[in-house]
Design a protein around this motif. Structure first.
Motif, PDB file in Angstrom:
ATOM      1  N   ARG A 224      17.533  74.253  75.360  1.00 21.45           N
ATOM      2  CA  ARG A 224      17.975  75.644  75.385  1.00 21.45           C
ATOM      3  C   ARG A 224      18.430  76.032  76.792  1.00 21.45           C
ATOM      4  N   GLU A 225      17.631  75.696  77.785  1.00 21.11           N
ATOM      5  CA  GLU A 225      17.983  76.034  79.169  1.00 21.11           C
ATOM      6  C   GLU A 225      19.298  75.386  79.582  1.00 21.11           C
ATOM      7  N   GLN A 226      19.478  74.115  79.224  1.00 23.07           N
ATOM      8  CA  GLN A 226      20.706  73.412  79.588  1.00 23.07           C
ATOM      9  C   GLN A 226      21.915  74.022  78.886  1.00 23.07           C
ATOM     10  N   ILE A 227      21.763  74.344  77.609  1.00 23.46           N
ATOM     11  CA  ILE A 227      22.861  74.946  76.847  1.00 23.46           C
ATOM     12  C   ILE A 227      23.283  76.271  77.469  1.00 23.46           C
ATOM     13  N   LEU A 228      22.334  77.097  77.833  1.00 20.73           N
ATOM     14  CA  LEU A 228      22.663  78.387  78.448  1.00 20.73           C
ATOM     15  C   LEU A 228      23.321  78.201  79.816  1.00 20.73           C
ATOM     16  N   GLN A 229      22.871  77.204  80.571  1.00 18.13           N
ATOM     17  CA  GLN A 229      23.484  76.932  81.879  1.00 18.13           C
ATOM     18  C   GLN A 229      24.916  76.429  81.731  1.00 18.13           C
ATOM     19  N   LEU A 230      25.232  75.796  80.618  1.00 14.57           N
ATOM     20  CA  LEU A 230      26.568  75.263  80.406  1.00 14.57           C
ATOM     21  C   LEU A 230      27.577  76.319  79.958  1.00 14.57           C
ATOM     22  N   GLY A 231      27.116  77.537  79.690  1.00 14.46           N
ATOM     23  CA  GLY A 231      28.064  78.605  79.420  1.00 14.46           C
ATOM     24  C   GLY A 231      27.900  79.361  78.120  1.00 14.46           C
ATOM     25  N   TRP A 232      27.044  78.895  77.229  1.00 11.98           N
ATOM     26  CA  TRP A 232      26.824  79.659  76.011  1.00 11.98           C
ATOM     27  C   TRP A 232      26.117  80.954  76.362  1.00 11.98           C
ATOM     28  N   ASP A 233      26.378  81.996  75.583  1.00 13.48           N
ATOM     29  CA  ASP A 233      25.765  83.296  75.833  1.00 13.48           C
ATOM     30  C   ASP A 233      24.373  83.403  75.226  1.00 13.48           C
ATOM     31  N   ASP A 234      24.142  82.657  74.161  1.00 14.34           N
ATOM     32  CA  ASP A 234      22.819  82.625  73.547  1.00 14.34           C
ATOM     33  C   ASP A 234      22.716  81.377  72.697  1.00 14.34           C
ATOM     34  N   TYR A 235      21.614  81.272  71.957  1.00 14.41           N
ATOM     35  CA  TYR A 235      21.234  80.012  71.351  1.00 14.41           C
ATOM     36  C   TYR A 235      20.387  80.289  70.119  1.00 14.41           C
ATOM     37  N   ILE A 236      20.616  79.526  69.048  1.00 15.22           N
ATOM     38  CA  ILE A 236      19.710  79.525  67.900  1.00 15.22           C
ATOM     39  C   ILE A 236      19.624  78.092  67.397  1.00 15.22           C
ATOM     40  N   SER A 237      18.411  77.649  67.091  1.00 19.04           N
ATOM     41  CA  SER A 237      18.254  76.260  66.661  1.00 19.04           C
ATOM     42  C   SER A 237      18.140  76.174  65.146  1.00 19.04           C
ATOM     43  N   LYS A 238      18.670  75.075  64.614  1.00 20.78           N
ATOM     44  CA  LYS A 238      18.563  74.766  63.193  1.00 20.78           C
ATOM     45  C   LYS A 238      17.238  74.058  62.967  1.00 20.78           C
ATOM     46  N   PRO A 239      16.558  74.320  61.898  1.00 22.51           N
ATOM     47  CA  PRO A 239      16.883  75.365  60.922  1.00 22.51           C
ATOM     48  C   PRO A 239      16.487  76.735  61.462  1.00 22.51           C
ATOM     49  N   TYR A 240      17.337  77.708  61.235  1.00 18.24           N
ATOM     50  CA  TYR A 240      17.083  79.064  61.696  1.00 18.24           C
ATOM     51  C   TYR A 240      16.647  79.914  60.497  1.00 18.24           C
ATOM     52  N   THR A 241      15.972  81.010  60.794  1.00 17.18           N
ATOM     53  CA  THR A 241      15.624  81.956  59.736  1.00 17.18           C
ATOM     54  C   THR A 241      16.739  82.986  59.615  1.00 17.18           C
ATOM     55  N   LEU A 242      16.852  83.579  58.458  1.00 17.43           N
ATOM     56  CA  LEU A 242      17.853  84.629  58.285  1.00 17.43           C
ATOM     57  C   LEU A 242      17.555  85.806  59.208  1.00 17.43           C
ATOM     58  N   GLU A 243      16.280  86.115  59.381  1.00 19.88           N
ATOM     59  CA  GLU A 243      15.903  87.203  60.272  1.00 19.88           C
ATOM     60  C   GLU A 243      16.280  86.896  61.718  1.00 19.88           C
TER      61      GLU A 243
END
Length: 144
Positions: A106-125
């Motif tokens: 998550r930290e690496q993904i955000l540092q690479l430029g994404w604004d936010d993050y959700i991991s699969k499997p995710y909940t609808l909520e």
């Protein structure tokens, strides 16, 4: 969660119907996510190919992009770099949708430029809350 609850709870607050570009190289995941978003009342553009994202984003100017990190044809990292470097697309929020679920991922993904993050499997909520917060941050909802 009742999937209609999001639409009834938030749709009347929209300035316009949000347009979301959904990018996933797994056809089943793409179909599922786009159907969920449509039930929530969002308009969607879908693509299986990361190489088409920049052109689609420039052409349609989506309000939000949900981008899988691991794609077959091009790295999600390359896609996010292209989007953030182009004047027409750099302000579009991009949320990583990925199976990478460790804190370090998550930290690496955000540092690479994404604004936010959700991991699969995710909940609808979880998905609902993340999309709502992101659209709210860019002024998509009227003050009630």
């Amino acid at each position: 969660m009742n999937m209609e609850s999001f639409r009834h709870k938030h749709q009347h607050l929209w300035v316009k119907q949000p347009l979301i570009l959904v990018v996933d190289d797994d056809e089943d995941s793409l179909l599922l996510l786009s159907q969920i978003l449509k039930v929530f009342g969002f308009a969607c553009i879908n693509t299986l190919q990361g190489q088409t994202v920049l052109n689609l984003a420039k052409r349609y100017q989506p309000d939000l992009i949900l981008l899988d990190v691991v794609l077959r044809d091009i790295s999600g990292v390359e896609v996010i770099q292209q989007l953030k470097q182009h004047p027409q697309t750099q302000a579009i929020p991009v949320i990583a949708v990925t199976a990478l679920a460790r804190v370090e991922d998550r930290e690496q993904i955000l540092q690479l430029g994404w604004d936010d993050y959700i991991s699969k499997p995710y909940t609808l909520e979880g998905l609902e809350g993340l999309i709502y917060r992101t659209l709210n941050q860019i002024g998509f909802y009227q003050a009630s």
